[in-house]
Design a protein around this motif. Structure first.
Motif, short mmCIF file in Angstrom:
data_model
loop_
_atom_site.label_atom_id
_atom_site.label_comp_id
_atom_site.label_asym_id
_atom_site.label_seq_id
_atom_site.Cartn_x
_atom_site.Cartn_y
_atom_site.Cartn_z
N THR A 160 0.84 -1.21 0.00
CA THR A 160 0.00 0.00 0.00
C THR A 160 0.87 1.26 0.00
O THR A 160 0.61 2.21 -0.73
CB THR A 160 -0.92 0.02 1.24
OG1 THR A 160 -1.77 -1.14 1.19
CG2 THR A 160 -1.77 1.27 1.26
N GLY A 161 1.94 1.22 0.79
CA GLY A 161 2.86 2.36 0.82
C GLY A 161 3.53 2.58 -0.51
O GLY A 161 3.70 3.73 -0.96
N ARG A 162 3.93 1.46 -1.17
CA ARG A 162 4.59 1.57 -2.47
C ARG A 162 3.63 2.17 -3.51
O ARG A 162 4.00 3.08 -4.28
CB ARG A 162 5.06 0.18 -2.92
CG ARG A 162 5.83 0.16 -4.25
CD ARG A 162 6.19 -1.27 -4.62
NE ARG A 162 5.01 -2.08 -4.86
CZ ARG A 162 4.31 -2.07 -6.00
NH1 ARG A 162 4.70 -1.29 -7.00
NH2 ARG A 162 3.24 -2.83 -6.14
N LEU A 163 2.39 1.68 -3.52
CA LEU A 163 1.40 2.21 -4.48
C LEU A 163 1.09 3.68 -4.21
O LEU A 163 0.89 4.47 -5.13
CB LEU A 163 0.11 1.37 -4.39
CG LEU A 163 0.24 -0.09 -4.84
CD1 LEU A 163 -1.07 -0.84 -4.60
CD2 LEU A 163 0.63 -0.16 -6.32
N LEU B 3 1.67 9.44 -5.67
CA LEU B 3 2.12 10.80 -5.37
C LEU B 3 3.16 11.27 -6.38
O LEU B 3 3.19 12.45 -6.76
CB LEU B 3 2.68 10.86 -3.95
CG LEU B 3 1.67 10.62 -2.82
CD1 LEU B 3 2.38 10.56 -1.48
CD2 LEU B 3 0.62 11.73 -2.80
N ARG B 4 4.00 10.33 -6.85
CA ARG B 4 5.01 10.70 -7.82
C ARG B 4 4.36 11.04 -9.17
O ARG B 4 4.75 11.98 -9.84
CB ARG B 4 6.02 9.56 -8.00
CG ARG B 4 7.18 9.89 -8.90
CD ARG B 4 8.21 8.81 -8.87
NE ARG B 4 8.77 8.63 -7.53
CZ ARG B 4 9.54 7.60 -7.19
NH1 ARG B 4 9.84 6.67 -8.08
NH2 ARG B 4 10.02 7.51 -5.97
N LYS C 156 3.24 14.34 -9.17
CA LYS C 156 4.36 15.27 -9.00
C LYS C 156 4.30 15.98 -7.65
O LYS C 156 4.62 17.17 -7.52
CB LYS C 156 4.41 16.30 -10.13
CG LYS C 156 4.62 15.65 -11.51
CD LYS C 156 4.72 16.70 -12.59
CE LYS C 156 4.96 16.04 -13.95
NZ LYS C 156 5.05 17.00 -15.07
N LEU C 157 3.83 15.23 -6.65
CA LEU C 157 3.79 15.78 -5.29
C LEU C 157 5.02 15.39 -4.49
O LEU C 157 5.29 15.97 -3.44
CB LEU C 157 2.53 15.29 -4.56
CG LEU C 157 1.20 15.78 -5.16
CD1 LEU C 157 0.02 15.15 -4.45
CD2 LEU C 157 1.11 17.30 -5.08
N ILE C 158 5.76 14.39 -4.96
CA ILE C 158 7.02 14.02 -4.31
C ILE C 158 8.09 13.84 -5.37
O ILE C 158 7.77 13.70 -6.56
CB ILE C 158 6.91 12.73 -3.46
CG1 ILE C 158 6.49 11.55 -4.34
CG2 ILE C 158 5.95 12.96 -2.32
CD1 ILE C 158 6.47 10.24 -3.61
#
Length: 266
Positions: A252-255, A260-261, A264-266
């Motif tokens: 879930t964290g990876r997805l 977010l990438r 373009k938020l991280i």
């Protein structure tokens, strides 16, 4: 000789009212004051009254509060009297309805100040909580040819001069000017005093002086707006929620990171 101080104060819609009670009359381009929520004296203007009363306490002064509007809640506008101000002048006329145009408000206040007569100091709040323009006090100073000292956290008067401490991002700045002058104050000045029971009782016995446009020598030509209010509306806030689910917490964290990438938020 006691100082002669004029304080500019404005009746505004209560900025602390619930968000759900805030209404806009878009057709007439105005904010609707809810019937069950009384207006208040603008917060920064209460700071201005407090600054004037501190000078009165320290060296004696006559404090005159002046306010302009189409109509007033007397119980609300008498608060400066209950705090300790001496006189309340309400500039009330249907022709004063356009409070969005700061130039009209300034012209009306200047006409009233000229009618009041000689003064030593004008104190006003740095801005009003309804339109947040922060223009009227500076316009008044310009019309009257007065030096203006802004966003004061402390005001002292002596030897024919006003000394002001200004709260700046990098520290405190001290500036002085000869009297008469105009000072705007900020909330850094400190909490305005609460009216005492004796002050409230005294205020109930005082009646404000009410001046119309004609009383201060203004005619419709003097009140022509210099700006056009095009629209007043409450912005629409759009919220979207997407639940990210993976095979386990790590997935879930990876997805979530990939999402977010992509945004373009991280």
């Amino acid at each position: 000789m006691p100082l002669n101080i004029i304080v500019l104060a404005k009746q505004v819609t209560d900025p602390e009212m619930p968000r759900s009670a805030f209404q806009v009359d878009r057709q007439n381009k105005r904010i609707v004051t809810p019937a069950n929520i009384p207006p208040v004296v603008n917060g920064f203007d209460e700071n201005a009254v407090e600054a004037a009363l501190r000078l009165k306490d320290a060296q004696g002064a006559s404090v005159t509060v002046v306010s302009m509007g189409q109509s007033f809640a007397l119980d609300v506008m008498k608060k400066p009297l209950s705090m300790g101000a001496d006189t309340l002048i309400l500039l009330q006329d249907p022709a004063f309805a356009n409070t969005a145009d700061s130039s009209i408000t300034a012209r009306v206040l200047v006409a009233a100040i000229k009618k009041i007569g000689p003064f030593d100091l004008i104190i006003a709040g740095r801005q009003a909580s309804d339109w947040d323009n922060a223009q009227v006090p500076l316009m008044v100073a310009e019309h009257l040819g007065l030096p203006s000292l802004t966003i004061a956290k402390k005001v002292d008067v002596g030897d024919g001069k006003v000394s002001v401490e200004r709260q700046m991002p990098e520290g405190v700045e001290i500036v002085e000017s000869a009297l008469p002058a105009l000072v705007t104050v900020s909330n850094e000045l400190g909490q305005p005093r609460y009216p005492t029971l004796r002050g409230i009782m005294a205020a109930t016995r005082k009646q404000p002086t009410i001046w119309s446009a004609a009383d201060i020598g203004l005619n419709p030509a003097d009140l022509q707006p210099h700006l056009e209010l095009v629209d007043v509306y409450v912005p629409t806030v759009k919220k979207e929620v997407e639940i990210i689910k993976g095979q386990d917490d790590a997935d879930t964290g990876r997805l979530l990171a990939l999402k977010l990438r992509e945004a373009k938020l991280i």
